[in-house]
Write a protein that holds these residues in place. Structure first.
Motif, short mmCIF file in Angstrom:
data_model
loop_
_atom_site.label_atom_id
_atom_site.label_comp_id
_atom_site.label_asym_id
_atom_site.label_seq_id
_atom_site.Cartn_x
_atom_site.Cartn_y
_atom_site.Cartn_z
N ASP A 212 2.39 -1.00 7.56
CA ASP A 212 2.17 -1.67 6.28
C ASP A 212 1.22 -0.81 5.46
OD1 ASP A 212 2.39 -3.60 4.34
OD2 ASP A 212 1.17 -5.10 5.36
N TRP A 213 1.25 -0.99 4.14
CA TRP A 213 0.36 -0.25 3.26
C TRP A 213 -1.06 -0.77 3.42
CZ3 TRP A 213 2.05 4.06 1.19
CH2 TRP A 213 3.41 4.22 0.98
N PRO A 214 -2.06 0.09 3.22
CA PRO A 214 -3.44 -0.39 3.27
C PRO A 214 -3.68 -1.45 2.20
CG PRO A 214 -3.36 2.01 2.88
CD PRO A 214 -1.96 1.50 2.90
N THR A 215 -4.44 -2.45 2.54
CA THR A 215 -4.75 -3.51 1.60
C THR A 215 -5.91 -3.08 0.72
OG1 THR A 215 -4.04 -5.15 3.20
CG2 THR A 215 -5.41 -5.92 1.38
N VAL A 216 -5.68 -3.10 -0.58
CA VAL A 216 -6.73 -2.75 -1.54
C VAL A 216 -6.77 -3.87 -2.57
CG1 VAL A 216 -7.49 -1.11 -3.29
CG2 VAL A 216 -6.35 -0.28 -1.22
N GLU A 217 -7.95 -4.44 -2.74
CA GLU A 217 -8.10 -5.52 -3.72
C GLU A 217 -9.20 -5.15 -4.70
OE1 GLU A 217 -9.48 -10.15 -3.89
OE2 GLU A 217 -8.54 -9.43 -2.07
N ILE A 218 -8.81 -4.97 -5.94
CA ILE A 218 -9.77 -4.62 -6.98
C ILE A 218 -9.85 -5.81 -7.93
CG2 ILE A 218 -10.31 -3.05 -8.87
CD1 ILE A 218 -8.71 -0.91 -7.34
N THR A 219 -11.03 -6.39 -8.05
CA THR A 219 -11.18 -7.59 -8.87
C THR A 219 -11.79 -7.30 -10.23
OG1 THR A 219 -13.32 -8.05 -7.86
CG2 THR A 219 -11.38 -9.08 -6.85
N ALA A 220 -12.26 -6.07 -10.44
CA ALA A 220 -12.87 -5.71 -11.73
C ALA A 220 -11.77 -5.37 -12.74
CB ALA A 220 -13.79 -4.52 -11.55
N GLY A 221 -12.09 -5.50 -14.00
CA GLY A 221 -11.16 -5.14 -15.07
C GLY A 221 -11.17 -3.65 -15.33
N TRP A 222 -10.15 -3.17 -16.05
CA TRP A 222 -10.02 -1.74 -16.34
C TRP A 222 -11.21 -1.14 -17.08
CZ3 TRP A 222 -7.29 1.48 -13.77
CH2 TRP A 222 -6.13 1.05 -13.12
N PRO A 223 -11.79 -1.81 -18.07
CA PRO A 223 -12.94 -1.21 -18.75
C PRO A 223 -14.09 -0.90 -17.79
CG PRO A 223 -12.10 -3.01 -20.07
CD PRO A 223 -11.37 -3.06 -18.75
N LEU A 224 -14.39 -1.82 -16.87
CA LEU A 224 -15.46 -1.59 -15.91
C LEU A 224 -15.08 -0.48 -14.93
CD1 LEU A 224 -18.24 -2.41 -14.88
CD2 LEU A 224 -17.13 -4.15 -13.46
N ILE A 225 -13.83 -0.44 -14.50
CA ILE A 225 -13.38 0.60 -13.58
C ILE A 225 -13.50 1.98 -14.23
CG2 ILE A 225 -11.36 1.53 -12.38
CD1 ILE A 225 -10.52 -1.40 -11.89
N ILE A 226 -13.07 2.09 -15.48
CA ILE A 226 -13.14 3.37 -16.19
C ILE A 226 -14.60 3.79 -16.39
CG2 ILE A 226 -12.69 4.50 -18.41
CD1 ILE A 226 -10.07 2.80 -18.48
#
Length: 136
Positions: free
Chosen positions: A67-81
């Motif tokens: 299975d693919w690794p589980t990745v959960e990102i809860t932040a929005g794109w502006p914060l990620i950038i």
């Protein structure tokens, strides 16, 4: 114990790749430096092979564990950038990133790497404390 196997295998592979790059090429496996040299066209073969190995990692994980690794990102794109830009700026300012300082710098007992890693961890703790307090 089985739930820790992917993390253990990943850590062992990171250590193995870092040691191999150091022993075979005399280079520190700092991702920011490798990507920077790749962007400048320096050491194309080695740097490209290392970056491709990083990109192929999830595929190897899927083939190994089904299975693919589980990745959960809860932040929005502006914060990620914004966070990505801060990481890039900090990597250049600190003459390296967590992989170079944290994996090989600490293993070599580099004082500069010890200070850098302490700074990374402190900044991370402060960021999480502030962001969770603000509710972002």
């Amino acid at each position: 114990m089985i739930e820790y196997l992917p993390s253990l295998a990943g850590g062992m592979l990171i250590g193995l790749s870092a040691v191999m790059l150091l022993l075979l090429n005399g280079r520190i496996a700092g991702i920011s430096g490798i990507v920077g040299r790749l962007a400048q066209g320096v050491g194309l073969t080695t740097n490209l092979a290392f970056v491709l190995g990083l990109l192929i990692g999830p595929l190897a994980y899927m083939l190994t564990f089904g299975d693919w690794p589980t990745v959960e990102i809860t932040a929005g794109w502006p914060l990620i950038i914004f966070a990505g830009l801060l990481v890039g700026f900090g990597s250049r300012m600190g003459s390296g990133c967590t992989s170079g300082h944290g994996v090989l710098g600490l293993a070599r007992l580099s004082l500069r790497s010890m200070v850098a890693v302490a700074t990374f961890i402190s900044a991370g703790v402060m960021a999480v404390t502030i962001l969770r307090g603000v509710g972002l």
